[in-house]
Scaffold this active site. Sequence first.
Site, PDB file in Angstrom:
ATOM      1  N   VAL A 176     -72.809 -51.785 -64.367  1.00  0.00           N
ATOM      2  CA  VAL A 176     -74.260 -51.627 -64.188  1.00  0.00           C
ATOM      3  C   VAL A 176     -74.985 -51.287 -65.491  1.00  0.00           C
ATOM      4  O   VAL A 176     -76.205 -51.442 -65.585  1.00  0.00           O
ATOM      5  CB  VAL A 176     -74.610 -50.563 -63.111  1.00  0.00           C
ATOM      6  CG1 VAL A 176     -74.145 -51.011 -61.739  1.00  0.00           C
ATOM      7  CG2 VAL A 176     -74.076 -49.183 -63.468  1.00  0.00           C
TER       8      VAL A 176
ATOM      9  N   PHE B 209     -71.326 -35.378 -49.609  1.00  0.00           N
ATOM     10  CA  PHE B 209     -70.760 -36.382 -48.706  1.00  0.00           C
ATOM     11  C   PHE B 209     -69.277 -36.570 -48.994  1.00  0.00           C
ATOM     12  O   PHE B 209     -68.842 -36.534 -50.147  1.00  0.00           O
ATOM     13  CB  PHE B 209     -71.508 -37.713 -48.866  1.00  0.00           C
ATOM     14  CG  PHE B 209     -72.798 -37.749 -48.099  1.00  0.00           C
ATOM     15  CD1 PHE B 209     -73.864 -36.939 -48.469  1.00  0.00           C
ATOM     16  CD2 PHE B 209     -72.938 -38.562 -46.984  1.00  0.00           C
ATOM     17  CE1 PHE B 209     -75.051 -36.931 -47.747  1.00  0.00           C
ATOM     18  CE2 PHE B 209     -74.124 -38.571 -46.252  1.00  0.00           C
ATOM     19  CZ  PHE B 209     -75.177 -37.755 -46.628  1.00  0.00           C
TER      20      PHE B 209
ATOM     21  N   THR C 281     -66.709 -38.546 -49.849  1.00  0.00           N
ATOM     22  CA  THR C 281     -66.383 -39.849 -50.444  1.00  0.00           C
ATOM     23  C   THR C 281     -65.236 -39.643 -51.434  1.00  0.00           C
ATOM     24  O   THR C 281     -64.903 -38.507 -51.778  1.00  0.00           O
ATOM     25  CB  THR C 281     -67.590 -40.417 -51.219  1.00  0.00           C
ATOM     26  OG1 THR C 281     -67.792 -39.606 -52.380  1.00  0.00           O
ATOM     27  CG2 THR C 281     -68.845 -40.460 -50.374  1.00  0.00           C
TER      28      THR C 281
ATOM     29  N   SER D 111     -66.780 -48.449 -52.883  1.00  0.00           N
ATOM     30  CA  SER D 111     -66.317 -47.090 -52.547  1.00  0.00           C
ATOM     31  C   SER D 111     -67.458 -46.263 -51.956  1.00  0.00           C
ATOM     32  O   SER D 111     -68.643 -46.572 -52.169  1.00  0.00           O
ATOM     33  CB  SER D 111     -65.809 -46.423 -53.836  1.00  0.00           C
ATOM     34  OG  SER D 111     -65.380 -45.098 -53.602  1.00  0.00           O
TER      35      SER D 111
ATOM     36  N   LEU E 183     -70.419 -44.113 -50.760  1.00  0.00           N
ATOM     37  CA  LEU E 183     -71.727 -44.363 -50.150  1.00  0.00           C
ATOM     38  C   LEU E 183     -72.108 -45.846 -50.200  1.00  0.00           C
ATOM     39  O   LEU E 183     -72.719 -46.368 -49.258  1.00  0.00           O
ATOM     40  CB  LEU E 183     -72.797 -43.522 -50.863  1.00  0.00           C
ATOM     41  CG  LEU E 183     -72.572 -42.001 -50.887  1.00  0.00           C
ATOM     42  CD1 LEU E 183     -73.752 -41.293 -51.547  1.00  0.00           C
ATOM     43  CD2 LEU E 183     -72.326 -41.453 -49.486  1.00  0.00           C
TER      44      LEU E 183
ATOM     45  N   LYS F 201     -79.752 -37.411 -62.488  1.00  0.00           N
ATOM     46  CA  LYS F 201     -80.320 -37.567 -61.147  1.00  0.00           C
ATOM     47  C   LYS F 201     -81.799 -37.179 -61.118  1.00  0.00           C
ATOM     48  O   LYS F 201     -82.593 -37.753 -60.372  1.00  0.00           O
ATOM     49  CB  LYS F 201     -79.515 -36.744 -60.138  1.00  0.00           C
ATOM     50  CG  LYS F 201     -78.065 -37.218 -59.999  1.00  0.00           C
ATOM     51  CD  LYS F 201     -77.997 -38.699 -59.622  1.00  0.00           C
ATOM     52  CE  LYS F 201     -76.590 -39.168 -59.312  1.00  0.00           C
ATOM     53  NZ  LYS F 201     -76.540 -40.582 -58.890  1.00  0.00           N
TER      54      LYS F 201
ATOM     55  N   CYS G  78     -75.814 -47.572 -55.773  1.00  0.00           N
ATOM     56  CA  CYS G  78     -74.890 -46.471 -55.448  1.00  0.00           C
ATOM     57  C   CYS G  78     -73.843 -46.247 -56.534  1.00  0.00           C
ATOM     58  O   CYS G  78     -73.079 -45.294 -56.438  1.00  0.00           O
ATOM     59  CB  CYS G  78     -74.180 -46.724 -54.125  1.00  0.00           C
ATOM     60  SG  CYS G  78     -75.232 -46.535 -52.683  1.00  0.00           S
TER      61      CYS G  78
ATOM     62  N   TYR H 272     -75.106 -34.265 -65.215  1.00  0.00           N
ATOM     63  CA  TYR H 272     -75.256 -34.962 -63.930  1.00  0.00           C
ATOM     64  C   TYR H 272     -76.663 -34.735 -63.357  1.00  0.00           C
ATOM     65  O   TYR H 272     -77.332 -35.685 -62.935  1.00  0.00           O
ATOM     66  CB  TYR H 272     -74.178 -34.461 -62.966  1.00  0.00           C
ATOM     67  CG  TYR H 272     -74.166 -35.155 -61.623  1.00  0.00           C
ATOM     68  CD1 TYR H 272     -73.695 -36.457 -61.492  1.00  0.00           C
ATOM     69  CD2 TYR H 272     -74.623 -34.501 -60.481  1.00  0.00           C
ATOM     70  CE1 TYR H 272     -73.686 -37.088 -60.256  1.00  0.00           C
ATOM     71  CE2 TYR H 272     -74.606 -35.124 -59.245  1.00  0.00           C
ATOM     72  CZ  TYR H 272     -74.138 -36.421 -59.133  1.00  0.00           C
ATOM     73  OH  TYR H 272     -74.129 -37.042 -57.918  1.00  0.00           O
TER      74      TYR H 272
HETATM   75  N1  LIG Z   1     -70.556 -38.066 -52.642  1.00  0.00           N
HETATM   76  C1  LIG Z   1     -71.515 -37.177 -52.758  1.00  0.00           C
HETATM   77  O1  LIG Z   1     -71.441 -36.073 -52.219  1.00  0.00           O
HETATM   78  C2  LIG Z   1     -72.770 -37.510 -53.537  1.00  0.00           C
HETATM   79  C3  LIG Z   1     -73.811 -36.571 -53.527  1.00  0.00           C
HETATM   80  C4  LIG Z   1     -74.983 -36.859 -54.218  1.00  0.00           C
HETATM   81  C5  LIG Z   1     -75.094 -38.036 -54.918  1.00  0.00           C
HETATM   82  N2  LIG Z   1     -74.070 -38.920 -54.924  1.00  0.00           N
HETATM   83  C6  LIG Z   1     -74.251 -40.153 -55.694  1.00  0.00           C
HETATM   84  O2  LIG Z   1     -74.017 -41.258 -54.866  1.00  0.00           O
HETATM   85  C7  LIG Z   1     -73.524 -42.348 -55.633  1.00  0.00           C
HETATM   86  C8  LIG Z   1     -72.240 -42.842 -54.985  1.00  0.00           C
HETATM   87  O3  LIG Z   1     -71.286 -41.796 -55.018  1.00  0.00           O
HETATM   88  P1  LIG Z   1     -69.931 -41.853 -54.177  1.00  0.00           P
HETATM   89  O4  LIG Z   1     -69.683 -40.487 -53.711  1.00  0.00           O
HETATM   90  O5  LIG Z   1     -69.984 -42.987 -53.228  1.00  0.00           O
HETATM   91  O6  LIG Z   1     -68.888 -42.130 -55.381  1.00  0.00           O
HETATM   92  P2  LIG Z   1     -67.613 -43.086 -55.454  1.00  0.00           P
HETATM   93  O7  LIG Z   1     -66.884 -42.637 -56.671  1.00  0.00           O
HETATM   94  O8  LIG Z   1     -66.908 -43.121 -54.151  1.00  0.00           O
HETATM   95  O9  LIG Z   1     -68.250 -44.521 -55.707  1.00  0.00           O
HETATM   96  C9  LIG Z   1     -68.907 -44.839 -56.893  1.00  0.00           C
HETATM   97  C10 LIG Z   1     -68.652 -46.299 -57.210  1.00  0.00           C
HETATM   98  O10 LIG Z   1     -69.397 -46.627 -58.389  1.00  0.00           O
HETATM   99  C11 LIG Z   1     -68.601 -47.490 -59.169  1.00  0.00           C
HETATM  100  N3  LIG Z   1     -69.029 -47.435 -60.571  1.00  0.00           N
HETATM  101  C12 LIG Z   1     -68.989 -46.367 -61.399  1.00  0.00           C
HETATM  102  N4  LIG Z   1     -69.464 -46.716 -62.611  1.00  0.00           N
HETATM  103  C13 LIG Z   1     -69.819 -48.022 -62.532  1.00  0.00           C
HETATM  104  C14 LIG Z   1     -70.364 -48.952 -63.461  1.00  0.00           C
HETATM  105  N5  LIG Z   1     -70.640 -48.608 -64.723  1.00  0.00           N
HETATM  106  N6  LIG Z   1     -70.626 -50.203 -63.029  1.00  0.00           N
HETATM  107  C15 LIG Z   1     -70.346 -50.565 -61.755  1.00  0.00           C
HETATM  108  N7  LIG Z   1     -69.816 -49.749 -60.846  1.00  0.00           N
HETATM  109  C16 LIG Z   1     -69.549 -48.489 -61.234  1.00  0.00           C
HETATM  110  C17 LIG Z   1     -67.170 -46.975 -58.981  1.00  0.00           C
HETATM  111  O11 LIG Z   1     -66.200 -47.959 -59.341  1.00  0.00           O
HETATM  112  C18 LIG Z   1     -67.156 -46.632 -57.507  1.00  0.00           C
HETATM  113  O12 LIG Z   1     -66.737 -47.710 -56.714  1.00  0.00           O
HETATM  114  C19 LIG Z   1     -73.342 -41.809 -57.059  1.00  0.00           C
HETATM  115  O13 LIG Z   1     -74.478 -42.140 -57.822  1.00  0.00           O
HETATM  116  C20 LIG Z   1     -73.284 -40.302 -56.853  1.00  0.00           C
HETATM  117  O14 LIG Z   1     -73.716 -39.606 -58.006  1.00  0.00           O
HETATM  118  C21 LIG Z   1     -72.905 -38.685 -54.252  1.00  0.00           C
END
Ligand SMILES: NC(=O)c1ccc[n+]([C@@H]2O[C@H](COP(=O)([O-])OP(=O)(O)OC[C@H]3O[C@@H](n4cnc5c(N)ncnc54)[C@H](O)[C@@H]3O)[C@@H](O)[C@H]2O)c1
Length: 252
Positions: free
Chosen positions: A58, A193, A195, A15, A17, A164, A84, A160
Site C-alpha cells: 500500500v 479486536f 485478530t 487477515s 479486519l 491513526k 485495513c 502508532y
Molecule cells: N485488531 C485490533 O484490535 C485493531 C484495533 C484498532 C485498529 N486496528 C487497525 O485495523 C487494521 C487491521 O488490523 P488487523 O488487526 O486486521 O491486523 P492484521 O495484522 O490481522 O492484518 C493486517 C494486514 O495488513 C497487511 N499489510 C501490512 N502492511 C501492508 C502493506 N504495506 N501493504 C499491503 N498490506 C499490508 C498484512 O499483510 C495483514 O494481512 C490496521 O490498520 C490496525 O492498525 C486494529
Amino acid sequence: MEMKDTCAVITGGASGLGEATARVFADAGAKVTLLDRDTTRGPEVAAELGGTFVETDVTDEASVQNAFTTARETMGCVNAAVNCAGIVIAETVLKKDGGIHSLDSYRKVIDVNLAGTFNVARLAADAMKDNAPAPDGNRGVIINTASIAAFDGQRGQAAYASSKGGVVGLTLPMARDLARAGIRVMAIAPGVFMTPMLAELPQDALDTLAKDVTNPKRLGDPREYGQLAKFIVECGYLNGETIRIDGALRMM
Ligand SMILES: NC(=O)c1ccc[n+]([C@@H]2O[C@H](COP(=O)([O-])OP(=O)(O)OC[C@H]3O[C@@H](n4cnc5c(N)ncnc54)[C@H](O)[C@@H]3O)[C@@H](O)[C@H]2O)c1
C-alpha cells in the site's frame, strides 16, 4: 448503495479486519478484490469468496495503481474501498535500557498506516470518479481504519497513535475534497479486536484487555467491524466522520 451493486477493494484483506470485511461483503452479494502483501493467505481467502487477490504494497504508488487497474478489469468498476492494511509497534520514547525511540520505526509506521492509507484512498477516488452517479450524485465510498489509539494512545504507542490520529485528521478534508466527485470518506476507529495482530499476546494480556471493555466484556469480533463497514457503504448519508466501535472502552 446496495451490497449486490458493490464492487469493493479491501486492503489488508488477507487477515483480521480486512478478511472479515471481505467475508461480510461477499456473503451479502458484493464483489471483492483483496489487496495485501501476504501472498499465501490472500489468494486463499479471495478464492474462497469468488474474488480476486492482487499482491500489493500500500505504500507503493505503482503497486496500488496496478491493483486498481486489475480490480476495475475483474469487477467492472470500483465503488467501495476499505483500508485495513496496517502494522503496529510498541516502543517507548525513552527506554528502560537508556535507548531512544527509533526514528526509522516511527517513519515506518507512519508510512504504512498513514501514507499507505492516503495512497490507496487517493487512487480509489481516481478509480471512482467516472462511475455513473446514483440519484443523489454519489459515485462511491472510501472507508479508512483508524484506532481508538488516535484518541486514547497508551504508553509505547507514540508512533502508532500518530499514524491513526493522521487517519482521523484526513477524513473530513478528504470528504470535502471529494464532494464534487460524489465520493464519501469515512473512518472507523476500532477498540480491541481479536485478530492475528493481537493473537501473539499471551492469554493473560488478552484477558486484561477484555476486562477493561465497558460492555460487553470481550474483545471485538472482526465480523462486527465488517458489519459496520457494510452499514457505512449502505447508508449514503454518512460522510466525513470517524465512528468508534469499542464496547465503550476508554483506555487510560
Ligand atoms: N485488531 C485490533 O484490535 C485493531 C484495533 C484498532 C485498529 N486496528 C487497525 O485495523 C487494521 C487491521 O488490523 P488487523 O488487526 O486486521 O491486523 P492484521 O495484522 O490481522 O492484518 C493486517 C494486514 O495488513 C497487511 N499489510 C501490512 N502492511 C501492508 C502493506 N504495506 N501493504 C499491503 N498490506 C499490508 C498484512 O499483510 C495483514 O494481512 C490496521 O490498520 C490496525 O492498525 C486494529
